[in-house]
Design a protein around this motif. Structure first.
Motif, short mmCIF file in Angstrom:
data_model
loop_
_atom_site.label_atom_id
_atom_site.label_comp_id
_atom_site.label_asym_id
_atom_site.label_seq_id
_atom_site.Cartn_x
_atom_site.Cartn_y
_atom_site.Cartn_z
N GLN A 93 -3.38 -2.41 -7.71
CA GLN A 93 -2.60 -3.18 -6.74
C GLN A 93 -3.10 -4.62 -6.66
O GLN A 93 -2.30 -5.55 -6.54
CB GLN A 93 -2.68 -2.52 -5.36
CG GLN A 93 -1.89 -3.26 -4.27
CD GLN A 93 -2.01 -2.58 -2.93
OE1 GLN A 93 -1.46 -1.51 -2.72
NE2 GLN A 93 -2.75 -3.19 -2.01
N GLN A 133 0.37 4.06 -2.80
CA GLN A 133 -0.02 5.43 -2.44
C GLN A 133 0.98 6.45 -2.98
O GLN A 133 0.58 7.49 -3.53
CB GLN A 133 -0.14 5.54 -0.93
CG GLN A 133 -0.56 6.93 -0.44
CD GLN A 133 -0.91 6.93 1.02
OE1 GLN A 133 -1.93 6.37 1.43
NE2 GLN A 133 -0.06 7.53 1.85
N GLN A 189 0.83 -1.21 0.00
CA GLN A 189 0.00 0.00 0.00
C GLN A 189 0.86 1.25 0.00
O GLN A 189 0.53 2.26 -0.64
CB GLN A 189 -0.93 -0.02 1.22
CG GLN A 189 -1.72 1.25 1.45
CD GLN A 189 -1.03 2.20 2.43
OE1 GLN A 189 -0.13 1.79 3.17
NE2 GLN A 189 -1.43 3.46 2.41
N ASN A 247 -6.61 -2.16 1.78
CA ASN A 247 -7.46 -1.85 0.62
C ASN A 247 -7.72 -3.05 -0.28
O ASN A 247 -8.57 -3.00 -1.16
CB ASN A 247 -6.85 -0.71 -0.20
CG ASN A 247 -5.46 -1.06 -0.74
OD1 ASN A 247 -4.77 -1.92 -0.21
ND2 ASN A 247 -5.05 -0.36 -1.78
N ASP A 274 -6.34 1.02 -5.99
CA ASP A 274 -6.68 -0.21 -5.27
C ASP A 274 -6.81 -1.39 -6.24
O ASP A 274 -6.33 -2.49 -5.96
CB ASP A 274 -7.99 -0.03 -4.51
CG ASP A 274 -7.99 1.20 -3.63
OD1 ASP A 274 -7.16 1.27 -2.71
OD2 ASP A 274 -8.83 2.11 -3.87
#
Length: 521
Positions: free
Chosen positions: A444, A204, A200, A220, A441
Protein backbone atom coordinates in the motif's frame (compact mmCIF):
# COMPACT_ATOMS: atom_id res chain seq x y z
CA UNK A 1 4.70 44.48 -8.70
CA UNK A 2 6.67 45.34 -11.81
CA UNK A 3 6.05 43.10 -14.80
CA UNK A 4 8.69 40.54 -15.62
CA UNK A 5 10.49 41.40 -18.82
CA UNK A 6 9.83 39.12 -21.74
CA UNK A 7 12.76 37.65 -23.60
CA UNK A 8 11.43 36.92 -27.09
CA UNK A 9 14.12 34.35 -27.69
CA UNK A 10 13.26 32.51 -24.53
CA UNK A 11 9.50 32.46 -24.61
CA UNK A 12 7.36 30.82 -23.48
CA UNK A 13 9.36 29.00 -20.81
CA UNK A 14 12.47 31.08 -20.41
CA UNK A 15 15.13 29.97 -17.98
CA UNK A 16 18.32 29.68 -20.00
CA UNK A 17 19.85 27.32 -22.53
CA UNK A 18 20.58 24.15 -20.51
CA UNK A 19 19.36 20.87 -21.94
CA UNK A 20 16.76 20.52 -19.21
CA UNK A 21 15.29 23.91 -20.03
CA UNK A 22 15.40 23.17 -23.74
CA UNK A 23 13.53 19.91 -23.14
CA UNK A 24 10.94 21.60 -20.95
CA UNK A 25 10.52 24.42 -23.45
CA UNK A 26 9.98 21.83 -26.19
CA UNK A 27 7.32 20.08 -24.09
CA UNK A 28 5.67 23.42 -23.40
CA UNK A 29 5.63 24.48 -27.04
CA UNK A 30 4.27 21.13 -28.22
CA UNK A 31 1.74 21.00 -25.41
CA UNK A 32 0.49 24.51 -26.08
CA UNK A 33 -0.05 23.64 -29.73
CA UNK A 34 -2.63 21.12 -28.63
CA UNK A 35 -6.23 22.26 -28.98
CA UNK A 36 -7.94 24.22 -26.22
CA UNK A 37 -8.40 21.91 -23.19
CA UNK A 38 -12.17 21.74 -23.71
CA UNK A 39 -11.68 20.73 -27.35
CA UNK A 40 -8.94 18.28 -26.35
CA UNK A 41 -11.29 16.47 -23.98
CA UNK A 42 -13.86 16.28 -26.78
CA UNK A 43 -11.26 14.82 -29.18
CA UNK A 44 -10.10 12.29 -26.57
CA UNK A 45 -13.68 11.21 -26.00
CA UNK A 46 -14.08 10.55 -29.73
CA UNK A 47 -10.79 8.58 -29.69
CA UNK A 48 -12.12 6.45 -26.81
CA UNK A 49 -15.32 5.81 -28.78
CA UNK A 50 -13.36 4.64 -31.81
CA UNK A 51 -10.99 2.45 -29.77
CA UNK A 52 -13.91 0.90 -27.92
CA UNK A 53 -15.49 0.01 -31.26
CA UNK A 54 -12.26 -1.48 -32.64
CA UNK A 55 -11.42 -3.48 -29.49
CA UNK A 56 -14.90 -4.53 -28.40
CA UNK A 57 -14.67 -7.91 -30.14
CA UNK A 58 -11.20 -8.81 -28.88
CA UNK A 59 -10.72 -11.41 -26.15
CA UNK A 60 -7.83 -10.09 -24.06
CA UNK A 61 -7.84 -13.13 -21.76
CA UNK A 62 -7.84 -10.92 -18.68
CA UNK A 63 -10.01 -11.42 -15.60
CA UNK A 64 -11.37 -8.66 -13.39
CA UNK A 65 -9.58 -9.07 -10.02
CA UNK A 66 -12.69 -8.32 -7.97
CA UNK A 67 -15.39 -10.22 -9.87
CA UNK A 68 -13.35 -12.89 -11.64
CA UNK A 69 -15.21 -12.14 -14.86
CA UNK A 70 -13.52 -11.74 -18.23
CA UNK A 71 -12.68 -8.11 -19.01
CA UNK A 72 -14.32 -6.89 -22.20
CA UNK A 73 -14.15 -3.50 -23.87
CA UNK A 74 -17.63 -2.02 -24.31
CA UNK A 75 -18.49 -0.68 -27.77
CA UNK A 76 -19.54 2.89 -26.98
CA UNK A 77 -20.69 3.47 -30.56
CA UNK A 78 -23.47 0.87 -30.31
CA UNK A 79 -27.03 2.14 -30.35
CA UNK A 80 -27.70 1.32 -26.72
CA UNK A 81 -24.50 3.00 -25.51
CA UNK A 82 -25.16 6.13 -27.57
CA UNK A 83 -28.67 6.27 -26.11
CA UNK A 84 -27.21 5.91 -22.60
CA UNK A 85 -24.68 8.67 -23.31
CA UNK A 86 -27.30 11.13 -24.55
CA UNK A 87 -29.85 10.40 -21.83
CA UNK A 88 -27.25 10.71 -19.10
CA UNK A 89 -25.31 13.71 -20.43
CA UNK A 90 -26.87 16.26 -18.08
CA UNK A 91 -26.49 14.01 -15.04
CA UNK A 92 -22.90 13.19 -15.97
CA UNK A 93 -22.07 16.90 -15.99
CA UNK A 94 -24.00 17.93 -12.89
CA UNK A 95 -22.66 14.96 -10.89
CA UNK A 96 -19.04 15.69 -11.86
CA UNK A 97 -17.54 15.80 -8.37
CA UNK A 98 -15.06 18.69 -8.80
CA UNK A 99 -17.73 21.00 -10.25
CA UNK A 100 -19.81 21.37 -7.10
CA UNK A 101 -16.73 21.40 -4.88
CA UNK A 102 -15.16 24.25 -6.85
CA UNK A 103 -18.25 26.42 -7.32
CA UNK A 104 -19.59 26.19 -3.77
CA UNK A 105 -16.19 26.80 -2.17
CA UNK A 106 -15.45 29.68 -4.56
CA UNK A 107 -18.69 31.44 -3.58
CA UNK A 108 -17.36 31.82 -0.04
CA UNK A 109 -13.76 32.48 -1.07
CA UNK A 110 -14.97 35.07 -3.61
CA UNK A 111 -16.78 37.08 -0.94
CA UNK A 112 -13.70 36.95 1.29
CA UNK A 113 -11.53 38.16 -1.60
CA UNK A 114 -13.87 40.89 -2.86
CA UNK A 115 -14.37 42.27 0.66
CA UNK A 116 -10.61 42.64 1.15
CA UNK A 117 -10.39 40.03 3.91
CA UNK A 118 -7.96 37.78 2.04
CA UNK A 119 -5.87 40.82 1.10
CA UNK A 120 -5.59 41.78 4.76
CA UNK A 121 -4.74 38.25 5.92
CA UNK A 122 -2.05 37.86 3.26
CA UNK A 123 -0.53 41.19 4.18
CA UNK A 124 -0.18 40.04 7.78
CA UNK A 125 1.06 36.61 6.72
CA UNK A 126 3.78 38.14 4.54
CA UNK A 127 4.81 40.38 7.41
CA UNK A 128 5.49 37.45 9.77
CA UNK A 129 6.87 34.88 7.29
CA UNK A 130 10.54 35.36 6.31
CA UNK A 131 11.00 35.61 2.55
CA UNK A 132 13.30 32.59 2.48
CA UNK A 133 10.67 30.40 4.19
CA UNK A 134 7.74 31.42 1.99
CA UNK A 135 8.10 28.44 -0.37
CA UNK A 136 8.36 25.66 2.27
CA UNK A 137 5.55 27.24 4.28
CA UNK A 138 3.28 27.22 1.21
CA UNK A 139 4.11 23.58 0.38
CA UNK A 140 3.56 22.52 3.99
CA UNK A 141 0.15 24.21 4.07
CA UNK A 142 -0.67 22.53 0.75
CA UNK A 143 0.21 19.11 2.20
CA UNK A 144 -1.89 19.67 5.33
CA UNK A 145 -4.84 20.71 3.14
CA UNK A 146 -5.31 17.01 2.20
CA UNK A 147 -7.02 16.62 5.56
CA UNK A 148 -9.88 18.71 4.16
CA UNK A 149 -10.27 16.45 1.10
CA UNK A 150 -10.16 18.69 -2.02
CA UNK A 151 -9.82 22.02 -0.21
CA UNK A 152 -6.28 22.51 -1.48
CA UNK A 153 -7.36 22.62 -5.12
CA UNK A 154 -9.88 25.41 -4.63
CA UNK A 155 -8.11 27.32 -1.88
CA UNK A 156 -4.37 26.73 -1.45
CA UNK A 157 -3.35 26.60 -5.13
CA UNK A 158 -4.86 29.98 -6.12
CA UNK A 159 -3.58 31.50 -2.88
CA UNK A 160 -0.10 30.28 -3.80
CA UNK A 161 -0.20 32.55 -6.83
CA UNK A 162 -1.55 35.48 -4.82
CA UNK A 163 1.08 35.12 -2.08
CA UNK A 164 4.01 34.91 -4.50
CA UNK A 165 2.67 37.84 -6.53
CA UNK A 166 2.31 39.91 -3.37
CA UNK A 167 5.88 39.03 -2.35
CA UNK A 168 7.26 40.25 -5.70
CA UNK A 169 7.87 36.74 -7.00
CA UNK A 170 6.44 35.09 -10.10
CA UNK A 171 2.88 33.95 -9.31
CA UNK A 172 3.12 30.86 -11.53
CA UNK A 173 5.93 29.61 -9.29
CA UNK A 174 3.60 29.94 -6.30
CA UNK A 175 0.87 28.03 -8.12
CA UNK A 176 3.38 25.32 -9.08
CA UNK A 177 4.66 24.96 -5.52
CA UNK A 178 1.14 24.73 -4.10
CA UNK A 179 0.03 22.28 -6.83
CA UNK A 180 3.08 20.12 -6.11
CA UNK A 181 2.19 20.01 -2.41
CA UNK A 182 -1.54 19.49 -2.83
CA UNK A 183 -1.48 16.92 -5.63
CA UNK A 184 2.09 15.71 -6.20
CA UNK A 185 2.51 15.10 -2.48
CA UNK A 186 -1.02 13.77 -2.02
CA UNK A 187 0.15 10.83 0.12
CA UNK A 188 2.57 12.89 2.20
CA UNK A 189 0.75 14.09 5.29
CA UNK A 190 1.43 13.92 9.01
CA UNK A 191 -2.25 14.56 9.75
CA UNK A 192 -4.48 11.45 9.33
CA UNK A 193 -7.28 11.94 6.81
CA UNK A 194 -10.19 10.05 5.27
CA UNK A 195 -7.98 8.62 2.51
CA UNK A 196 -6.18 6.43 5.10
CA UNK A 197 -9.13 4.19 6.07
CA UNK A 198 -10.38 4.26 2.47
CA UNK A 199 -7.17 2.72 1.05
CA UNK A 200 -6.77 0.42 4.03
CA UNK A 201 -10.22 -1.02 3.34
CA UNK A 202 -9.24 -2.00 -0.21
CA UNK A 203 -5.88 -3.36 0.97
CA UNK A 204 -7.44 -5.48 3.71
CA UNK A 205 -10.07 -6.93 1.38
CA UNK A 206 -7.35 -7.84 -1.14
CA UNK A 207 -5.16 -9.40 1.57
CA UNK A 208 -8.06 -11.55 2.76
CA UNK A 209 -8.05 -13.27 -0.62
CA UNK A 210 -4.91 -15.04 0.63
CA UNK A 211 -5.43 -14.77 4.39
CA UNK A 212 -9.11 -14.46 5.42
CA UNK A 213 -8.09 -13.54 8.99
CA UNK A 214 -5.88 -10.61 7.94
CA UNK A 215 -6.70 -7.32 9.74
CA UNK A 216 -4.94 -4.01 9.02
CA UNK A 217 -4.85 -0.76 10.97
CA UNK A 218 -6.31 2.26 9.07
CA UNK A 219 -3.12 4.16 10.01
CA UNK A 220 -0.77 1.41 8.78
CA UNK A 221 1.20 3.94 6.65
CA UNK A 222 1.01 6.94 8.98
CA UNK A 223 4.67 7.01 10.06
CA UNK A 224 5.83 6.75 6.45
CA UNK A 225 3.47 9.45 5.15
CA UNK A 226 4.53 11.72 8.03
CA UNK A 227 8.20 11.30 7.16
CA UNK A 228 7.32 11.78 3.48
CA UNK A 229 5.97 15.23 4.33
CA UNK A 230 9.49 16.38 5.17
CA UNK A 231 10.85 14.85 1.94
CA UNK A 232 8.21 16.53 -0.25
CA UNK A 233 8.65 19.93 1.43
CA UNK A 234 12.43 19.86 0.96
CA UNK A 235 12.27 18.61 -2.65
CA UNK A 236 9.50 21.05 -3.55
CA UNK A 237 11.37 23.94 -1.93
CA UNK A 238 14.53 23.24 -3.90
CA UNK A 239 12.72 22.72 -7.20
CA UNK A 240 10.61 25.86 -6.86
CA UNK A 241 13.44 28.20 -5.94
CA UNK A 242 16.24 26.68 -8.03
CA UNK A 243 14.50 25.25 -11.11
CA UNK A 244 10.97 26.54 -11.65
CA UNK A 245 11.24 30.20 -10.66
CA UNK A 246 14.48 30.86 -12.62
CA UNK A 247 12.83 29.30 -15.66
CA UNK A 248 9.89 31.71 -15.33
CA UNK A 249 12.08 34.82 -15.33
CA UNK A 250 11.36 35.50 -19.00
CA UNK A 251 7.60 35.01 -18.77
CA UNK A 252 5.67 38.29 -18.66
CA UNK A 253 2.74 38.72 -16.29
CA UNK A 254 -0.02 39.99 -18.58
CA UNK A 255 -3.28 39.04 -16.86
CA UNK A 256 -6.35 41.26 -16.96
CA UNK A 257 -5.97 44.12 -14.50
CA UNK A 258 -9.44 43.62 -13.05
CA UNK A 259 -8.62 39.97 -12.25
CA UNK A 260 -5.16 40.57 -10.80
CA UNK A 261 -4.95 40.37 -7.00
CA UNK A 262 -4.12 43.62 -5.29
CA UNK A 263 -2.21 43.41 -2.01
CA UNK A 264 -2.35 46.88 -0.55
CA UNK A 265 -1.32 48.34 2.81
CA UNK A 266 -3.84 48.22 5.63
CA UNK A 267 -5.40 51.36 7.03
CA UNK A 268 -6.51 51.76 10.61
CA UNK A 269 -10.12 50.83 9.85
CA UNK A 270 -9.02 47.75 7.91
CA UNK A 271 -6.79 46.58 10.75
CA UNK A 272 -9.72 46.76 13.16
CA UNK A 273 -11.92 44.97 10.62
CA UNK A 274 -9.28 42.25 10.26
CA UNK A 275 -9.11 41.58 13.99
CA UNK A 276 -12.91 41.47 14.20
CA UNK A 277 -13.29 39.11 11.24
CA UNK A 278 -10.50 36.83 12.52
CA UNK A 279 -12.29 36.71 15.88
CA UNK A 280 -15.44 35.59 14.05
CA UNK A 281 -13.43 32.92 12.18
CA UNK A 282 -11.84 31.63 15.40
CA UNK A 283 -15.22 31.59 17.13
CA UNK A 284 -16.65 29.58 14.25
CA UNK A 285 -13.80 27.06 14.39
CA UNK A 286 -14.15 26.78 18.18
CA UNK A 287 -17.87 26.16 17.79
CA UNK A 288 -17.18 23.43 15.23
CA UNK A 289 -14.63 21.76 17.53
CA UNK A 290 -17.11 21.89 20.42
CA UNK A 291 -19.67 20.18 18.17
CA UNK A 292 -17.15 17.49 17.14
CA UNK A 293 -15.86 16.55 20.61
CA UNK A 294 -18.84 14.64 22.07
CA UNK A 295 -18.80 10.93 21.20
CA UNK A 296 -22.46 11.17 20.19
CA UNK A 297 -21.91 14.21 17.95
CA UNK A 298 -24.14 14.30 14.88
CA UNK A 299 -20.99 14.98 12.83
CA UNK A 300 -19.57 11.51 13.63
CA UNK A 301 -20.44 8.28 11.84
CA UNK A 302 -22.44 5.44 13.37
CA UNK A 303 -19.27 4.08 15.04
CA UNK A 304 -18.35 7.48 16.47
CA UNK A 305 -15.49 8.06 14.02
CA UNK A 306 -14.65 11.46 12.51
CA UNK A 307 -12.17 10.45 9.79
CA UNK A 308 -14.31 7.94 7.88
CA UNK A 309 -15.94 8.82 4.58
CA UNK A 310 -19.35 8.14 6.13
CA UNK A 311 -18.86 10.75 8.85
CA UNK A 312 -21.07 13.80 8.16
CA UNK A 313 -18.15 16.12 8.95
CA UNK A 314 -16.10 14.65 6.09
CA UNK A 315 -19.05 15.10 3.76
CA UNK A 316 -19.41 18.71 4.92
CA UNK A 317 -15.88 19.90 4.18
CA UNK A 318 -16.86 22.08 1.21
CA UNK A 319 -19.82 23.77 2.98
CA UNK A 320 -17.53 24.34 5.96
CA UNK A 321 -14.98 26.02 3.67
CA UNK A 322 -17.80 28.15 2.29
CA UNK A 323 -18.82 29.25 5.81
CA UNK A 324 -15.22 29.62 7.00
CA UNK A 325 -14.65 32.33 4.37
CA UNK A 326 -17.99 33.93 3.78
CA UNK A 327 -18.68 34.76 7.44
CA UNK A 328 -15.41 36.63 8.16
CA UNK A 329 -15.55 38.02 4.62
CA UNK A 330 -18.95 39.61 5.22
CA UNK A 331 -17.90 40.88 8.67
CA UNK A 332 -14.72 42.38 7.23
CA UNK A 333 -16.61 43.95 4.33
CA UNK A 334 -19.10 45.77 6.53
CA UNK A 335 -16.51 46.70 9.17
CA UNK A 336 -14.03 48.02 6.58
CA UNK A 337 -16.69 49.73 4.46
CA UNK A 338 -16.19 47.69 1.27
CA UNK A 339 -19.72 46.33 1.70
CA UNK A 340 -22.52 48.84 2.24
CA UNK A 341 -25.58 46.66 1.70
CA UNK A 342 -26.51 43.04 1.17
CA UNK A 343 -26.48 43.44 -2.62
CA UNK A 344 -22.73 44.08 -2.43
CA UNK A 345 -22.24 40.57 -1.05
CA UNK A 346 -24.31 39.05 -3.86
CA UNK A 347 -22.40 41.13 -6.42
CA UNK A 348 -19.14 39.76 -5.02
CA UNK A 349 -20.43 36.20 -5.53
CA UNK A 350 -21.56 37.05 -9.06
CA UNK A 351 -18.17 38.47 -10.02
CA UNK A 352 -16.49 35.32 -8.70
CA UNK A 353 -18.80 33.06 -10.71
CA UNK A 354 -18.21 35.08 -13.88
CA UNK A 355 -14.49 34.38 -13.57
CA UNK A 356 -15.28 30.63 -13.40
CA UNK A 357 -17.14 30.51 -16.73
CA UNK A 358 -14.21 29.05 -18.66
CA UNK A 359 -13.69 26.34 -16.05
CA UNK A 360 -17.36 25.35 -16.24
CA UNK A 361 -17.07 24.88 -20.01
CA UNK A 362 -13.95 22.74 -19.61
CA UNK A 363 -15.55 20.77 -16.79
CA UNK A 364 -18.45 19.84 -19.08
CA UNK A 365 -16.21 18.15 -21.65
CA UNK A 366 -13.88 16.74 -19.00
CA UNK A 367 -16.79 15.10 -17.17
CA UNK A 368 -18.08 13.51 -20.37
CA UNK A 369 -14.65 12.16 -21.34
CA UNK A 370 -13.86 10.67 -17.91
CA UNK A 371 -17.28 9.00 -17.75
CA UNK A 372 -16.93 7.51 -21.23
CA UNK A 373 -13.38 6.29 -20.57
CA UNK A 374 -14.57 4.51 -17.44
CA UNK A 375 -17.58 3.04 -19.24
CA UNK A 376 -15.39 1.66 -22.05
CA UNK A 377 -13.39 -0.60 -19.74
CA UNK A 378 -10.10 0.52 -21.29
CA UNK A 379 -8.76 1.76 -17.95
CA UNK A 380 -9.57 -1.54 -16.22
CA UNK A 381 -7.88 -3.49 -19.02
CA UNK A 382 -4.77 -1.30 -18.82
CA UNK A 383 -4.49 -1.75 -15.04
CA UNK A 384 -4.92 -5.52 -15.06
CA UNK A 385 -2.60 -6.18 -18.00
CA UNK A 386 0.11 -4.00 -16.47
CA UNK A 387 -0.13 -5.73 -13.11
CA UNK A 388 0.01 -9.19 -14.65
CA UNK A 389 3.05 -8.26 -16.75
CA UNK A 390 4.91 -7.06 -13.65
CA UNK A 391 4.07 -10.25 -11.78
CA UNK A 392 5.42 -12.36 -14.64
CA UNK A 393 8.84 -10.64 -14.48
CA UNK A 394 9.67 -12.16 -11.05
CA UNK A 395 12.10 -9.36 -10.11
CA UNK A 396 14.15 -8.91 -6.87
CA UNK A 397 12.32 -7.29 -3.93
CA UNK A 398 13.46 -3.65 -4.20
CA UNK A 399 13.20 -3.75 -7.99
CA UNK A 400 9.70 -5.18 -7.75
CA UNK A 401 8.73 -2.45 -5.30
CA UNK A 402 10.00 0.31 -7.60
CA UNK A 403 8.39 -1.46 -10.55
CA UNK A 404 5.01 -1.26 -8.80
CA UNK A 405 5.52 2.44 -8.10
CA UNK A 406 6.38 3.13 -11.75
CA UNK A 407 3.44 1.08 -13.02
CA UNK A 408 1.02 2.85 -10.68
CA UNK A 409 2.45 6.21 -11.77
CA UNK A 410 1.85 5.26 -15.40
CA UNK A 411 -1.70 4.00 -14.81
CA UNK A 412 -2.37 7.18 -12.82
CA UNK A 413 -1.98 9.16 -16.06
CA UNK A 414 -5.18 7.52 -17.31
CA UNK A 415 -7.17 6.60 -14.19
CA UNK A 416 -7.20 9.54 -11.79
CA UNK A 417 -9.27 8.41 -8.81
CA UNK A 418 -7.03 7.04 -6.04
CA UNK A 419 -9.80 4.82 -4.65
CA UNK A 420 -11.00 3.52 -8.03
CA UNK A 421 -7.45 2.73 -9.11
CA UNK A 422 -6.56 0.93 -5.88
CA UNK A 423 -9.84 -0.93 -6.06
CA UNK A 424 -8.60 -2.39 -9.34
CA UNK A 425 -4.92 -2.85 -8.49
CA UNK A 426 -5.10 -4.00 -4.85
CA UNK A 427 -6.60 -7.44 -5.66
CA UNK A 428 -3.70 -7.94 -8.11
CA UNK A 429 -0.72 -6.51 -6.25
CA UNK A 430 -1.49 -7.35 -2.62
CA UNK A 431 -2.02 -11.15 -2.98
CA UNK A 432 0.77 -11.37 -5.58
CA UNK A 433 3.33 -9.71 -3.29
CA UNK A 434 2.14 -11.61 -0.22
CA UNK A 435 3.24 -14.75 -2.06
CA UNK A 436 6.82 -13.45 -2.21
CA UNK A 437 6.89 -12.15 1.37
CA UNK A 438 5.77 -8.51 1.00
CA UNK A 439 3.28 -7.33 3.62
CA UNK A 440 0.06 -5.59 2.50
CA UNK A 441 1.20 -2.52 4.46
CA UNK A 442 4.36 -2.21 2.33
CA UNK A 443 2.47 -2.74 -0.93
CA UNK A 444 0.00 0.00 0.00
CA UNK A 445 2.86 2.40 0.78
CA UNK A 446 4.37 1.73 -2.66
CA UNK A 447 1.01 2.37 -4.27
CA UNK A 448 0.66 5.72 -2.51
CA UNK A 449 4.02 6.94 -3.81
CA UNK A 450 3.18 6.09 -7.42
CA UNK A 451 -0.35 7.41 -7.15
CA UNK A 452 0.81 10.84 -5.96
CA UNK A 453 3.85 11.58 -8.09
CA UNK A 454 2.20 11.76 -11.53
CA UNK A 455 -1.01 13.55 -10.51
CA UNK A 456 0.47 16.89 -11.53
CA UNK A 457 1.32 16.06 -15.15
CA UNK A 458 -1.87 14.42 -16.39
CA UNK A 459 -4.52 16.63 -18.01
CA UNK A 460 -6.99 13.82 -17.23
CA UNK A 461 -6.87 14.67 -13.52
CA UNK A 462 -10.23 16.40 -12.88
CA UNK A 463 -8.70 19.50 -11.26
CA UNK A 464 -5.99 19.96 -13.90
CA UNK A 465 -8.12 22.33 -16.06
CA UNK A 466 -8.84 24.43 -12.97
CA UNK A 467 -5.11 24.91 -12.33
CA UNK A 468 -4.72 26.05 -15.97
CA UNK A 469 -7.38 28.69 -15.28
CA UNK A 470 -5.54 29.83 -12.14
CA UNK A 471 -2.38 30.31 -14.23
CA UNK A 472 -4.25 32.22 -16.96
CA UNK A 473 -5.19 34.80 -14.37
CA UNK A 474 -1.57 35.95 -14.48
CA UNK A 475 -0.27 34.75 -17.87
CA UNK A 476 -2.98 34.73 -20.53
CA UNK A 477 -1.16 32.35 -22.85
CA UNK A 478 -0.95 29.52 -20.31
CA UNK A 479 -2.01 26.20 -21.80
CA UNK A 480 -1.79 22.52 -21.01
CA UNK A 481 1.81 22.43 -22.26
CA UNK A 482 2.81 25.30 -19.97
CA UNK A 483 1.47 23.57 -16.88
CA UNK A 484 2.81 20.11 -17.80
CA UNK A 485 6.31 21.45 -18.52
CA UNK A 486 6.23 23.48 -15.29
CA UNK A 487 5.18 20.48 -13.19
CA UNK A 488 7.24 17.77 -14.91
CA UNK A 489 10.41 18.43 -12.83
CA UNK A 490 8.37 17.99 -9.64
CA UNK A 491 6.83 14.77 -10.94
CA UNK A 492 10.14 13.20 -12.01
CA UNK A 493 12.07 14.22 -8.88
CA UNK A 494 9.23 13.17 -6.56
CA UNK A 495 8.89 9.81 -8.32
CA UNK A 496 12.62 9.02 -8.19
CA UNK A 497 13.51 10.41 -4.76
CA UNK A 498 10.34 9.28 -3.02
CA UNK A 499 10.77 5.75 -4.40
CA UNK A 500 14.36 5.62 -3.16
CA UNK A 501 13.22 7.03 0.18
CA UNK A 502 10.72 4.18 0.55
CA UNK A 503 13.39 1.60 -0.27
CA UNK A 504 15.78 3.20 2.26
CA UNK A 505 12.98 3.44 4.84
CA UNK A 506 12.27 -0.28 4.29
CA UNK A 507 15.98 -1.19 4.47
CA UNK A 508 16.35 0.58 7.81
CA UNK A 509 13.29 -1.18 9.20
CA UNK A 510 11.60 2.01 10.36
CA UNK A 511 7.93 1.23 11.18
CA UNK A 512 5.51 2.14 8.37
CA UNK A 513 2.63 2.90 10.71
CA UNK A 514 0.46 1.55 13.49
CA UNK A 515 0.49 -2.26 13.73
CA UNK A 516 2.24 -2.41 10.34
CA UNK A 517 4.84 -4.88 9.12
CA UNK A 518 7.16 -5.31 6.14
CA UNK A 519 6.93 -9.05 5.64
CA UNK A 520 4.27 -11.72 5.28
CA UNK A 521 3.65 -13.91 7.10
Amino acid sequence: MAEAQTDPGNQPGGGGNGWVNRALNFIEVVGNRLPDPAVLFLILMVVVWVLSWLLSGVDFQALHPATGESIRVTNLLSGSEMARFLSGMVTTFTSFAPLGVVLVAMLGVGVAEQSGFINAVLKKLLAVTPQMLLTPMLILVAIVSHTAVDAGYVLVIPLGGVIFYAAGRHPLAGIAAAFAGVSGGFSANFVPSAIDPLLQGFTQSAAQIVDPQMQLNPLNNWFFTSASSVVIVLLGWWLTDKVIEPRLEGVAIDGNDEEMPEIRDLGGRERKALYLSLAVMVAGIAGLVAWLIPGASALRDAQGQLASFDAPVMRSIVPLIFLLFILPGVVFGYAAGTFKKSKDVIDAMSRTMSSMAYYIVMAFFCALFIAEFAQSGLGTLLSVKGGNALAAMDLPGPVTLIGIILLVGFVNLFVGSASAKWGLLAPIFVPMLMQIGFSPDLTQAAYRVGDSSTNIITPLMPYFPLVVVYCQRYVKGTGIGTLVSMMLPYSVVFLVCWSLFLVAYWSLGIPLGLQASYTYP
